[in-house]
Design a protein around this motif. Structure first.
Motif, PDB file in Angstrom:
ATOM      1  N   ASP A 202      44.833  42.667  52.550  1.00 18.15           N
ATOM      2  CA  ASP A 202      43.665  43.365  53.073  1.00 18.15           C
ATOM      3  C   ASP A 202      42.428  42.811  52.368  1.00 18.15           C
ATOM      4  O   ASP A 202      41.923  43.380  51.402  1.00 18.15           O
ATOM      5  CB  ASP A 202      43.809  44.869  52.825  1.00 18.15           C
ATOM      6  N   LEU A 203      41.937  41.682  52.873  1.00 15.59           N
ATOM      7  CA  LEU A 203      40.813  41.007  52.232  1.00 15.59           C
ATOM      8  C   LEU A 203      39.515  41.789  52.391  1.00 15.59           C
ATOM      9  O   LEU A 203      38.632  41.743  51.527  1.00 15.59           O
ATOM     10  CB  LEU A 203      40.658  39.604  52.829  1.00 15.59           C
ATOM     11  N   TRP A 204      39.406  42.515  53.493  1.00 19.81           N
ATOM     12  CA  TRP A 204      38.189  43.311  53.734  1.00 19.81           C
ATOM     13  C   TRP A 204      37.989  44.328  52.613  1.00 19.81           C
ATOM     14  O   TRP A 204      36.883  44.501  52.105  1.00 19.81           O
ATOM     15  CB  TRP A 204      38.295  44.008  55.087  1.00 19.81           C
ATOM     16  N   THR A 205      39.067  44.973  52.201  1.00 19.87           N
ATOM     17  CA  THR A 205      38.977  45.955  51.119  1.00 19.87           C
ATOM     18  C   THR A 205      38.887  45.294  49.756  1.00 19.87           C
ATOM     19  O   THR A 205      38.075  45.693  48.907  1.00 19.87           O
ATOM     20  CB  THR A 205      40.204  46.895  51.155  1.00 19.87           C
ATOM     21  N   ALA A 206      39.698  44.282  49.526  1.00 18.87           N
ATOM     22  CA  ALA A 206      39.755  43.631  48.209  1.00 18.87           C
ATOM     23  C   ALA A 206      38.405  43.073  47.773  1.00 18.87           C
ATOM     24  O   ALA A 206      38.043  43.147  46.592  1.00 18.87           O
ATOM     25  CB  ALA A 206      40.796  42.519  48.215  1.00 18.87           C
ATOM     26  N   LEU A 207      37.646  42.531  48.726  1.00 14.47           N
ATOM     27  CA  LEU A 207      36.363  41.910  48.377  1.00 14.47           C
ATOM     28  C   LEU A 207      35.237  42.928  48.224  1.00 14.47           C
ATOM     29  O   LEU A 207      34.116  42.563  47.885  1.00 14.47           O
ATOM     30  CB  LEU A 207      35.985  40.859  49.425  1.00 14.47           C
ATOM     31  N   GLN A 208      35.530  44.200  48.464  1.00 12.11           N
ATOM     32  CA  GLN A 208      34.510  45.232  48.283  1.00 12.11           C
ATOM     33  C   GLN A 208      34.814  46.145  47.091  1.00 12.11           C
ATOM     34  O   GLN A 208      34.167  47.180  46.922  1.00 12.11           O
ATOM     35  CB  GLN A 208      34.375  46.078  49.559  1.00 12.11           C
ATOM     36  N   ASN A 209      35.734  45.716  46.247  1.00 12.90           N
ATOM     37  CA  ASN A 209      36.143  46.552  45.122  1.00 12.90           C
ATOM     38  C   ASN A 209      35.267  46.379  43.879  1.00 12.90           C
ATOM     39  O   ASN A 209      35.761  46.398  42.753  1.00 12.90           O
ATOM     40  CB  ASN A 209      37.608  46.271  44.759  1.00 12.90           C
ATOM     41  N   ARG A 210      33.996  46.149  44.073  1.00 11.05           N
ATOM     42  CA  ARG A 210      33.022  46.171  42.984  1.00 11.05           C
ATOM     43  C   ARG A 210      31.668  46.547  43.567  1.00 11.05           C
ATOM     44  O   ARG A 210      31.377  46.252  44.736  1.00 11.05           O
ATOM     45  CB  ARG A 210      32.962  44.840  42.241  1.00 11.05           C
ATOM     46  N   ASP A 211      30.850  47.180  42.768  1.00 10.10           N
ATOM     47  CA  ASP A 211      29.592  47.726  43.276  1.00 10.10           C
ATOM     48  C   ASP A 211      28.642  46.664  43.817  1.00 10.10           C
ATOM     49  O   ASP A 211      27.911  46.908  44.774  1.00 10.10           O
ATOM     50  CB  ASP A 211      28.885  48.535  42.179  1.00 10.10           C
ATOM     51  N   ASP A 212      28.660  45.477  43.209  1.00  9.58           N
ATOM     52  CA  ASP A 212      27.709  44.435  43.607  1.00  9.58           C
ATOM     53  C   ASP A 212      28.327  43.391  44.530  1.00  9.58           C
ATOM     54  O   ASP A 212      27.893  42.245  44.566  1.00  9.58           O
ATOM     55  CB  ASP A 212      27.132  43.747  42.373  1.00  9.58           C
ATOM     56  N   TRP A 213      29.330  43.796  45.317  1.00 10.54           N
ATOM     57  CA  TRP A 213      30.055  42.826  46.140  1.00 10.54           C
ATOM     58  C   TRP A 213      29.152  42.123  47.147  1.00 10.54           C
ATOM     59  O   TRP A 213      29.353  40.944  47.465  1.00 10.54           O
ATOM     60  CB  TRP A 213      31.222  43.509  46.857  1.00 10.54           C
TER      61      TRP A 213
END
Length: 205
Positions: free
Chosen positions: A118-129
């Motif tokens: 799930d790349l959509w979720t994984a790449l948003q797992n930080r505040d400054d993504w």
């Protein structure tokens, strides 16, 4: 073809794959980790979608794949809409539509029993993504590529595949010929060069 016949890892997709060697990309990291173990084959084409990919699928992959062939799918990554518009003037892409495609991809893979990230979720797992993960709103920075590699190796390591395809589980090619060096204060600790974990590789164990 050069050298002995060894495992191949084929990266197939659109420009996310094509540019995976740019900006310290995830393709280049994987190539480093698997350098003495498997060949990384790059087959990425900018602007492509699934309909285009299906037209050349038989030319990329042989019709009779090995029984040991394993498939790992990366779902649609998120996008930075503001950055896309700033650089390109307009865009038909939105993070919402990317999420829809990502969820559809994940659902399909689960139905088919195919490993998926799930790349959509994984790449948003930080505040400054939004600022940390994109070069142009779509393509990935070095920081984003580290996330991709981490997710790939996690799935590969945990998969019940035989053999296990994690880079540390695969044997080094020609390891039997690898020289031995001595390290440590007494100079009597033998270390085979092929077994060394270099500093930049150790984070991926």
């Amino acid at each position: 073809m050069v050298g002995p016949n060894r495992p191949q890892i084929v990266l197939f997709g659109s420009s996310i794959v094509q540019f995976s060697y740019s900006h310290e990309g995830w393709g280049s990291i994987l190539t480093d980790l698997y350098s003495c173990k498997a060949d990384i084959v790059l087959r990425g084409y900018g602007g492509w979608n699934t309909r285009l990919a299906l037209q050349v699928l038989d030319q990329i992959f042989p019709k009779s794949l090995s029984e040991k062939t394993r498939i790992l799918v990366l779902s649609t990554p998120p996008v930075n809409e503001e950055q896309i518009i700033k650089l390109f003037g307009s865009s038909r892409r939105s993070n919402e539509s990317s999420h829809i495609y990502s969820e559809a991809c994940i659902k399909m893979c689960k139905e088919l029993g195919i490993k998926v990230i799930d790349l959509w979720t994984a790449l948003q797992n930080r505040d400054d993504w939004l600022t940390a993960h994109f070069t142009d709103g779509v393509h990935l920075t070095a920081e984003a590529s580290k996330v991709v590699v981490k997710e790939i190796l996690k799935v590969v390591k945990e998969a019940d595949w035989e053999p296990n395809l994690h880079w540390k589980s695969l044997p080094n090619e020609f390891a039997q010929y690898s020289p031995t060096i001595f390290v440590g204060p007494n100079g009597n600790t033998p270390v085979i060069v092929a077994d060394l974990d270099l500093d930049w590789q150790a984070q991926w164990i």
